[in-house]
Design a protein around this motif. Structure first.
Motif, PDB file in Angstrom:
ATOM      1  N   ALA A  38     166.462  -2.193  53.164  1.00  0.00           N
ATOM      2  CA  ALA A  38     165.608  -1.018  53.327  1.00  0.00           C
ATOM      3  C   ALA A  38     166.484   0.156  53.752  1.00  0.00           C
ATOM      4  O   ALA A  38     167.357   0.006  54.599  1.00  0.00           O
ATOM      5  CB  ALA A  38     164.535  -1.285  54.379  1.00  0.00           C
ATOM      6  N   HIS A  39     166.243   1.310  53.152  1.00  0.00           N
ATOM      7  CA  HIS A  39     167.019   2.506  53.489  1.00  0.00           C
ATOM      8  C   HIS A  39     166.336   3.327  54.574  1.00  0.00           C
ATOM      9  O   HIS A  39     166.785   4.400  54.917  1.00  0.00           O
ATOM     10  CB  HIS A  39     167.216   3.384  52.251  1.00  0.00           C
ATOM     11  CG  HIS A  39     168.123   2.757  51.254  1.00  0.00           C
ATOM     12  ND1 HIS A  39     169.486   2.740  51.404  1.00  0.00           N
ATOM     13  CD2 HIS A  39     167.865   2.106  50.099  1.00  0.00           C
ATOM     14  CE1 HIS A  39     170.027   2.113  50.386  1.00  0.00           C
ATOM     15  NE2 HIS A  39     169.067   1.720  49.587  1.00  0.00           N
ATOM     16  N   HIS A  40     165.239   2.837  55.088  1.00  0.00           N
ATOM     17  CA  HIS A  40     164.467   3.586  56.065  1.00  0.00           C
ATOM     18  C   HIS A  40     164.152   2.691  57.253  1.00  0.00           C
ATOM     19  O   HIS A  40     164.321   1.474  57.192  1.00  0.00           O
ATOM     20  CB  HIS A  40     163.172   4.096  55.428  1.00  0.00           C
ATOM     21  CG  HIS A  40     162.433   3.002  54.702  1.00  0.00           C
ATOM     22  ND1 HIS A  40     161.629   2.087  55.334  1.00  0.00           N
ATOM     23  CD2 HIS A  40     162.429   2.654  53.391  1.00  0.00           C
ATOM     24  CE1 HIS A  40     161.141   1.233  54.442  1.00  0.00           C
ATOM     25  NE2 HIS A  40     161.612   1.547  53.255  1.00  0.00           N
ATOM     26  N   ASN A  41     163.703   3.292  58.308  1.00  0.00           N
ATOM     27  CA  ASN A  41     163.286   2.534  59.476  1.00  0.00           C
ATOM     28  C   ASN A  41     162.034   1.736  59.115  1.00  0.00           C
ATOM     29  O   ASN A  41     161.159   2.245  58.416  1.00  0.00           O
ATOM     30  CB  ASN A  41     162.999   3.500  60.626  1.00  0.00           C
ATOM     31  CG  ASN A  41     162.813   2.790  61.936  1.00  0.00           C
ATOM     32  OD1 ASN A  41     163.159   1.612  62.077  1.00  0.00           O
ATOM     33  ND2 ASN A  41     162.275   3.495  62.903  1.00  0.00           N
ATOM     34  N   PHE A  42     161.945   0.512  59.539  1.00  0.00           N
ATOM     35  CA  PHE A  42     160.781  -0.301  59.248  1.00  0.00           C
ATOM     36  C   PHE A  42     160.469  -1.160  60.458  1.00  0.00           C
ATOM     37  O   PHE A  42     161.296  -1.332  61.345  1.00  0.00           O
ATOM     38  CB  PHE A  42     160.996  -1.186  58.008  1.00  0.00           C
ATOM     39  CG  PHE A  42     162.001  -2.289  58.241  1.00  0.00           C
ATOM     40  CD1 PHE A  42     161.577  -3.547  58.664  1.00  0.00           C
ATOM     41  CD2 PHE A  42     163.348  -2.078  58.070  1.00  0.00           C
ATOM     42  CE1 PHE A  42     162.489  -4.569  58.897  1.00  0.00           C
ATOM     43  CE2 PHE A  42     164.267  -3.084  58.297  1.00  0.00           C
ATOM     44  CZ  PHE A  42     163.839  -4.332  58.718  1.00  0.00           C
ATOM     45  N   ASP A  43     159.260  -1.700  60.472  1.00  0.00           N
ATOM     46  CA  ASP A  43     158.877  -2.602  61.554  1.00  0.00           C
ATOM     47  C   ASP A  43     157.950  -3.655  60.968  1.00  0.00           C
ATOM     48  O   ASP A  43     156.987  -3.322  60.282  1.00  0.00           O
ATOM     49  CB  ASP A  43     158.175  -1.848  62.675  1.00  0.00           C
ATOM     50  CG  ASP A  43     158.216  -2.592  63.991  1.00  0.00           C
ATOM     51  OD1 ASP A  43     158.346  -3.838  63.974  1.00  0.00           O
ATOM     52  OD2 ASP A  43     158.135  -1.933  65.033  1.00  0.00           O
TER      53      ASP A  43
END
Length: 163
Positions: A38-43
């Motif tokens: 993932a190139h973005h922040n995730f949770d």
């Protein structure tokens, strides 16, 4: 473990292809795990849940276990993102690990390509891309497979890795 990637630009059909490949290859009796970059922040957790509260309190690692699954969440807390090889070493042994993303990785890949997305091909400048799964005809120096022909793409990958 054998490793093979699915790469491509956003909206190229990578996730759908990954999903279909996992279904196809496991139906053939092989075991498959996946790694998704993932190139973005995730949770994967939810505020208010006990595991979320543990992480929010400062835990570096939270292991959540039940009778049906185990999840390990690790907080980098400023440390560099682990290399792909380090992540692969953490997986339990399977026949094949399919990797979504990691365009710059040295593992062999199939590039997913949709004409309507309007993105250029990655393959011409990347020798790790062994074939292109596309929804259109292409003039390139490697095999072009029909993006919707999951069985043919699975056959290609399995031949490439010797399974």
């Amino acid at each position: 473990m054998k490793v093979y990637g699915v790469t491509g630009w956003k909206n190229a059909g990578k996730t759908g292809l990954m999903e279909r490949l996992v279904t196809e290859i496991t139906a053939r009796g092989l075991t498959v795990s996946t790694v998704k970059h993932a190139h973005h922040n995730f949770d994967v957790d939810q505020p208010g849940r006990d595991s979320y509260r543990h992480r929010a309190a400062g835990a570096c690692e939270v292991l959540l276990a039940s009778g049906t699954r185990i999840a390990i969440m690790q907080e980098l807390r400023g440390a560099p993102e682990p290399e792909l090889d380090d992540l692969l070493a953490r997986l339990n042994p399977v026949d094949l690990v399919l990797i979504e993303g990691y365009k710059r990785g040295s593992h062999p890949k199939v590039e997913a390509h949709r004409k309507d997305a309007g993105n250029p091909l990655i393959a011409p400048g990347d020798s790790t891309i062994r074939a292109i799964a596309a929804d259109c005809a292409l003039e390139v120096d490697r095999p072009v497979l029909d993006l919707d022909d999951t069985a043919a793409i699975a056959d290609f990958i399995l031949r490439e890795v010797g399974l």
